[in-house]
Design a protein around this motif. Structure first.
Motif, PDB file in Angstrom:
ATOM      1  N   GLN A 111      37.892 -11.747  86.123  1.00 44.60           N
ATOM      2  CA  GLN A 111      38.403 -12.010  87.471  1.00 44.60           C
ATOM      3  C   GLN A 111      37.930 -10.934  88.439  1.00 44.60           C
ATOM      4  OE1 GLN A 111      42.626 -12.425  87.586  1.00 44.60           O
ATOM      5  NE2 GLN A 111      42.703 -13.051  89.751  1.00 44.60           N
ATOM      6  N   TYR A 112      37.529 -11.363  89.620  1.00 46.58           N
ATOM      7  CA  TYR A 112      36.934 -10.441  90.582  1.00 46.58           C
ATOM      8  C   TYR A 112      37.911  -9.365  91.051  1.00 46.58           C
ATOM      9  CZ  TYR A 112      34.968  -8.546  94.847  1.00 46.58           C
ATOM     10  OH  TYR A 112      34.504  -7.684  95.807  1.00 46.58           O
ATOM     11  N   LYS A 113      37.457  -8.123  90.920  1.00 47.30           N
ATOM     12  CA  LYS A 113      38.148  -6.975  91.491  1.00 47.30           C
ATOM     13  C   LYS A 113      37.090  -6.095  92.143  1.00 47.30           C
ATOM     14  CE  LYS A 113      41.855  -6.865  88.017  1.00 47.30           C
ATOM     15  NZ  LYS A 113      42.501  -6.043  86.949  1.00 47.30           N
ATOM     16  N   ARG A 114      37.258  -5.829  93.394  1.00 50.14           N
ATOM     17  CA  ARG A 114      36.243  -5.099  94.157  1.00 50.14           C
ATOM     18  C   ARG A 114      35.922  -3.747  93.535  1.00 50.14           C
ATOM     19  NH1 ARG A 114      36.082  -1.687  98.901  1.00 50.14           N
ATOM     20  NH2 ARG A 114      34.172  -2.119 100.116  1.00 50.14           N
ATOM     21  N   GLU A 115      36.938  -3.062  93.054  1.00 42.23           N
ATOM     22  CA  GLU A 115      36.708  -1.722  92.492  1.00 42.23           C
ATOM     23  C   GLU A 115      35.821  -1.764  91.248  1.00 42.23           C
ATOM     24  OE1 GLU A 115      40.978  -3.042  91.374  1.00 42.23           O
ATOM     25  OE2 GLU A 115      39.591  -3.152  93.081  1.00 42.23           O
ATOM     26  N   ASP A 116      35.882  -2.870  90.481  1.00 44.40           N
ATOM     27  CA  ASP A 116      35.007  -2.999  89.307  1.00 44.40           C
ATOM     28  C   ASP A 116      33.542  -3.090  89.720  1.00 44.40           C
ATOM     29  OD1 ASP A 116      37.194  -2.949  87.635  1.00 44.40           O
ATOM     30  OD2 ASP A 116      37.334  -5.143  87.465  1.00 44.40           O
ATOM     31  N   PHE A 117      33.277  -3.861  90.774  1.00 48.85           N
ATOM     32  CA  PHE A 117      31.898  -4.035  91.230  1.00 48.85           C
ATOM     33  C   PHE A 117      31.368  -2.791  91.942  1.00 48.85           C
ATOM     34  CE2 PHE A 117      33.006  -8.303  90.232  1.00 48.85           C
ATOM     35  CZ  PHE A 117      31.802  -8.938  89.909  1.00 48.85           C
ATOM     36  N   LEU A 118      32.254  -1.967  92.416  1.00 45.33           N
ATOM     37  CA  LEU A 118      31.832  -0.698  93.002  1.00 45.33           C
ATOM     38  C   LEU A 118      31.415   0.309  91.929  1.00 45.33           C
ATOM     39  CD1 LEU A 118      34.560  -0.265  95.782  1.00 45.33           C
ATOM     40  CD2 LEU A 118      32.082  -0.572  96.144  1.00 45.33           C
ATOM     41  N   ARG A 119      31.848   0.072  90.680  1.00 46.96           N
ATOM     42  CA  ARG A 119      31.610   1.046  89.619  1.00 46.96           C
ATOM     43  C   ARG A 119      30.451   0.669  88.693  1.00 46.96           C
ATOM     44  NH1 ARG A 119      33.538   1.825  84.571  1.00 46.96           N
ATOM     45  NH2 ARG A 119      34.774  -0.089  84.673  1.00 46.96           N
ATOM     46  N   VAL A 120      30.173  -0.635  88.518  1.00 47.04           N
ATOM     47  CA  VAL A 120      29.166  -1.053  87.546  1.00 47.04           C
ATOM     48  C   VAL A 120      27.754  -0.925  88.107  1.00 47.04           C
ATOM     49  CG1 VAL A 120      30.761  -2.667  86.454  1.00 47.04           C
ATOM     50  CG2 VAL A 120      29.200  -3.480  88.261  1.00 47.04           C
ATOM     51  N   ILE A 121      26.787  -1.101  87.216  1.00 42.44           N
ATOM     52  CA  ILE A 121      25.387  -1.221  87.616  1.00 42.44           C
ATOM     53  C   ILE A 121      24.958  -2.684  87.551  1.00 42.44           C
ATOM     54  CG2 ILE A 121      22.998  -0.668  86.981  1.00 42.44           C
ATOM     55  CD1 ILE A 121      23.957   2.093  86.133  1.00 42.44           C
ATOM     56  N   THR A 122      25.239  -3.361  86.444  1.00 36.93           N
ATOM     57  CA  THR A 122      24.884  -4.776  86.316  1.00 36.93           C
ATOM     58  C   THR A 122      26.030  -5.553  85.678  1.00 36.93           C
ATOM     59  OG1 THR A 122      23.908  -4.463  84.114  1.00 36.93           O
ATOM     60  CG2 THR A 122      22.422  -4.325  86.013  1.00 36.93           C
TER      61      THR A 122
END
Length: 398
Positions: free
Chosen positions: A367-378
């Motif tokens: 499930q989309y969480k903005r903070e997760d996408f700010l931390r990952v590379i791919t």
């Protein structure tokens, strides 16, 4: 003038027989020559058909040993095996291989249509040519004149225009990250099917518009992904050796370039013989013929793959492409492209590196969480539109 008797002969015995009977007025030899010529043409056609289809059918449909059919095929194959190839017979493609550049666009598309029908059957004996056996139909040979820091190479199907446009409007639109030049290119193969000519024209127009499209003369299919990956390595080695790093990244991926460039600029990141991503250890080779990941023992005899990087996105120092291409001359190819690159890397005596934070290379985030996408590379996404939506939210001001 034809008599009634001649007309009856034509109707009852066929036109070719009538012509033969009439020819006898000029001598019996002419009829025999024509019969022999027709027989010779028929025999030539049959032998050609045997050569063409034997590789695909002999293992499963050949008559028992000792038959006339197999004796003929063996003689023809003996002649074929006497021909020398530049990289060894195991590395020759059963597809286009090192054939001369097609003279016309129509010939390219006809060949693509024929071959695409052959590559839909998983039982086809799979070989791959060294990338020098292929040429570029669409190319950007001067793209790296400004020595980019990072080159993103995206293998994508020809028809996936929506995926390419989504990338162009998101992470593929970033040309400078932390002061470092970044460049994105897409690689496609040949299209097949009845609308292949129209599809090719659309690709050429897209190339003129964006100048980021590469195309090589292999058939674009799932079973040719190893060829596709090796052509990527060849382009980097021959067209862009001055880049510092490169990344092979799939078209359905979210890519956080800020985090990736931070990783590459870290003082402990090697500048040579370096490759990292989601590391796969001790992965068994799939022997189930019903699986899309099936690999025969003939193609790869070992039960366990060498350590490799999951193909969704792995980054490497740009000295590796040339070395991998050279290694591919020695390593028989198989149709799992990620593992094949791992086999080439192992042959070079190089071990893939785990990233400093392995959680930055994720298969799925859920499930989309903005903070997760700010931390990952791919991470893998579900659609081009999802990439656009997430990108907008990640980049919004806070």
């Amino acid at each position: 003038m034809h008599t009634q008797q001649d007309m009856e002969v034509k109707l009852l015995k066929g036109y070719s027989w009538k012509r033969c009977s009439l020819a006898q007025d000029k001598g019996p030899l002419r009829c025999h020559i024509k019969k022999g010529f027709i027989l010779l043409l028929t025999l030539t056609f049959l032998l050609s058909a045997i050569v063409y289809f034997s590789d695909f059918t002999l293992k499963t449909t050949a008559p028992p040993p000792g038959t006339w059919y197999k004796n003929v095929v063996n003689q023809i194959r003996s002649f074929y095996m006497s021909i020398e190839f530049p990289y060894g017979r195991d590395n020759q493609a059963i597809f286009i291989a090192s054939a001369p550049t097609p003279k016309t666009h129509q010939q390219v598309q006809q060949r693509a249509t024929q071959i695409s029908k052959q590559t839909t059957d998983i039982s086809v004996h799979y070989h791959i040519a060294h990338p020098s056996n292929y040429h570029y139909i669409l190319d950007e040979p001067d793209k790296c004149q400004e020595s980019p820091f990072l080159v993103l190479m995206v293998p994508v199907a020809p028809h996936q225009v929506e995926a390419r446009n989504a990338i162009r409007s998101t992470w593929g639109n970033e040309s400078t990250v932390q002061g470092k030049a970044v460049m994105t290119l897409f690689l496609v193969g040949l299209t097949g099917g009845s609308d292949s000519e129209k599809a090719q024209q659309q690709l050429e127009e897209e190339s003129r518009q964006h100048r980021d499209l590469l195309q090589s003369n292999f058939v674009d299919s799932y079973f040719n992904l190893t060829i596709k990956t090796m052509v990527i390595m060849d382009w980097l080695a021959t067209r862009c050796p001055q880049a510092s790093f490169s990344m092979k990244v799939d078209s359905d991926m979210y890519l956080n370039l800020e985090n990736l460039v931070t990783l590459l600029l870290a003082p402990n990141t090697p500048r040579q013989n370096y490759i990292t991503g989601m590391v796969m250890w001790n992965r068994p080779v799939v022997r189930n013929k019903n699986s899309k990941w099936y690999v025969s023992e003939e193609s790869y005899p070992e039960p366990i793959y060498p350590t490799y990087l999951l193909g969704m996105g792995y980054v490497f120092s740009n000295d590796l492409p040339e070395k991998i291409v050279e290694a591919s001359k020695e390593i028989k190819a198989f149709n799992i492209e990620d593992a094949y690159v791992g086999a080439c890397v192992k042959h070079l005596g190089i071990t893939p590196s785990s990233p400093p934070d392995p959680s930055q290379f994720r298969a799925y985030l859920g499930q989309y969480k903005r903070e997760d996408f700010l931390r990952v590379i791919t991470t893998i996404l579900g659609s081009p539109q999802q990439l656009i939506d997430i990108w907008k939210d990640v980049k919004r001001a806070t």
